[in-house]
Write a protein that holds these residues in place. Structure first.
Motif, PDB file in Angstrom:
ATOM      1  N   ASP A 130      95.283  25.052  45.089  1.00  0.00           N
ATOM      2  CA  ASP A 130      95.592  24.362  46.818  1.00  0.00           C
ATOM      3  C   ASP A 130      93.511  24.120  47.236  1.00  0.00           C
ATOM      4  OD1 ASP A 130      96.199  23.692  48.894  1.00  0.00           O
ATOM      5  OD2 ASP A 130      97.597  25.468  48.720  1.00  0.00           O
ATOM      6  N   ILE A 131      94.084  22.812  46.476  1.00  0.00           N
ATOM      7  CA  ILE A 131      92.631  22.533  48.103  1.00  0.00           C
ATOM      8  C   ILE A 131      92.745  21.069  48.386  1.00  0.00           C
ATOM      9  CG2 ILE A 131      92.082  21.418  45.403  1.00  0.00           C
ATOM     10  CD1 ILE A 131      88.977  21.855  45.998  1.00  0.00           C
ATOM     11  N   PRO A 132      93.068  21.380  49.689  1.00  0.00           N
ATOM     12  CA  PRO A 132      93.643  20.192  50.311  1.00  0.00           C
ATOM     13  C   PRO A 132      92.217  19.001  50.529  1.00  0.00           C
ATOM     14  CG  PRO A 132      93.630  22.134  52.431  1.00  0.00           C
ATOM     15  CD  PRO A 132      92.524  22.768  50.577  1.00  0.00           C
ATOM     16  N   LEU A 133      90.494  19.397  50.242  1.00  0.00           N
ATOM     17  CA  LEU A 133      89.892  17.854  49.839  1.00  0.00           C
ATOM     18  C   LEU A 133      89.677  18.281  48.573  1.00  0.00           C
ATOM     19  CD1 LEU A 133      87.546  18.877  53.104  1.00  0.00           C
ATOM     20  CD2 LEU A 133      89.433  17.154  53.349  1.00  0.00           C
ATOM     21  N   LEU A 134      90.378  18.032  47.664  1.00  0.00           N
ATOM     22  CA  LEU A 134      90.199  18.223  46.642  1.00  0.00           C
ATOM     23  C   LEU A 134      89.723  16.325  45.703  1.00  0.00           C
ATOM     24  CD1 LEU A 134      92.798  18.448  43.002  1.00  0.00           C
ATOM     25  CD2 LEU A 134      91.682  16.134  43.791  1.00  0.00           C
ATOM     26  N   PHE A 135      90.436  14.861  46.738  1.00  0.00           N
ATOM     27  CA  PHE A 135      89.346  14.033  46.566  1.00  0.00           C
ATOM     28  C   PHE A 135      88.613  13.913  46.986  1.00  0.00           C
ATOM     29  CE2 PHE A 135      94.117  13.664  45.674  1.00  0.00           C
ATOM     30  CZ  PHE A 135      94.096  12.903  44.086  1.00  0.00           C
ATOM     31  N   GLU A 136      88.389  14.898  48.323  1.00  0.00           N
ATOM     32  CA  GLU A 136      87.025  13.674  48.959  1.00  0.00           C
ATOM     33  C   GLU A 136      85.792  14.886  48.033  1.00  0.00           C
ATOM     34  OE1 GLU A 136      90.538  13.792  51.786  1.00  0.00           O
ATOM     35  OE2 GLU A 136      89.739  15.056  49.911  1.00  0.00           O
ATOM     36  N   SER A 137      86.463  16.043  47.314  1.00  0.00           N
ATOM     37  CA  SER A 137      85.133  16.673  47.335  1.00  0.00           C
ATOM     38  C   SER A 137      84.605  16.156  45.334  1.00  0.00           C
ATOM     39  CB  SER A 137      85.791  17.999  47.195  1.00  0.00           C
ATOM     40  OG  SER A 137      85.721  18.210  48.395  1.00  0.00           O
ATOM     41  N   GLY A 138      85.803  15.284  45.369  1.00  0.00           N
ATOM     42  CA  GLY A 138      85.422  14.772  43.775  1.00  0.00           C
ATOM     43  C   GLY A 138      85.685  15.522  42.617  1.00  0.00           C
ATOM     44  N   VAL A 139      86.376  16.637  43.252  1.00  0.00           N
ATOM     45  CA  VAL A 139      86.853  17.669  41.107  1.00  0.00           C
ATOM     46  C   VAL A 139      88.264  17.024  40.574  1.00  0.00           C
ATOM     47  CG1 VAL A 139      85.743  19.010  42.748  1.00  0.00           C
ATOM     48  CG2 VAL A 139      87.693  19.173  43.445  1.00  0.00           C
ATOM     49  N   GLU A 140      88.212  16.551  41.159  1.00  0.00           N
ATOM     50  CA  GLU A 140      90.175  15.753  40.432  1.00  0.00           C
ATOM     51  C   GLU A 140      90.274  16.177  38.877  1.00  0.00           C
ATOM     52  OE1 GLU A 140      88.735  11.507  41.976  1.00  0.00           O
ATOM     53  OE2 GLU A 140      88.184  14.091  42.419  1.00  0.00           O
TER      54      GLU A 140
END
Length: 200
Positions: A113-123
């Motif tokens: 569960d990671i709110p900033l998944l796309f913001e962090s570029g880890v998709e």
């Protein structure tokens, strides 16, 4: 075993969906928000870095993080928000990647569960990415009614994240959470069945 990244916007119901999903498909779970809270509270290295960047008032006299001060600071200044993220995100990422290795060795599913998944570029780190979304009005109502925030602060917090429509377009799966918990639970049950079927 497969990994699932669960993301979305603030107050769209990511954690609630994850809890519903776990009732149908037991898995190893990692909650990035909870990890961030724990790091701020107990990690000496994180505490020192935060105080160096944001001042001694970042922590109360009893050593607990001054969350209201930090929240107001980072959601009113994008530069300071990025500074805090630069402190927390590498540690958070290292922890869930360690957990991913342990889950794989134990042949367990992993839900992150990671709110900033796309913001962090880890998709690309996940086999599947699910976005939990709701209407902007629902987000605002939840932040104001359930978290006690002012309308201005709630809008600021929403605006700091990538637009939900963009997240929805990037996701492998979409969960729409604008209704009741029972509706969310039903979606989780169906999604869990699909995940199991697709990885037989």
């Amino acid at each position: 075993m497969p990994s699932l990244g669960i993301t979305g916007g603030i107050a769209t119901g990511k954690s609630s969906f994850t809890e519903c999903l776990l009732r149908s498909l037991p898995a190893t779970r990692f909650d990035a928000d909870r990890c961030a809270h724990e790091l701020l509270a107990v990690d000496a290295g994180v505490r020192q870095a935060v105080q160096d960047q944001f001042g001694a008032q970042s922590y109360a006299a009893n050593g607990s993080p001054n969350r209201a001060y930090l929240r107001d600071l980072v959601f009113s200044d994008a530069g300071r928000r990025k500074l805090l993220e630069a402190i927390l995100h590498p540690v958070i990422r290292a922890r869930w990647q360690t957990l991913a290795s342990e889950a794989s060795a134990g042949k367990n599913w992993l839900f992150v569960d990671i709110p900033l998944l796309f913001e962090s570029g880890v998709e690309s780190c996940f086999d599947h990415v699910a976005v939990v979304a709701s209407s902007p009005n629902t987000q605002l109502r939840r932040l104001i009614d359930h978290r006690g925030l002012t309308g201005d602060l709630a809008e600021k917090m929403i605006s700091t994240q990538i637009d939900l429509r963009t997240k929805m377009s990037k996701a492998d799966h979409l969960i729409w959470n604008d209704s009741s918990l029972s509706c969310l639970d039903r979606q989780a049950t169906l999604f869990a069945a699909w995940l199991l079927q697709s990885h037989v």
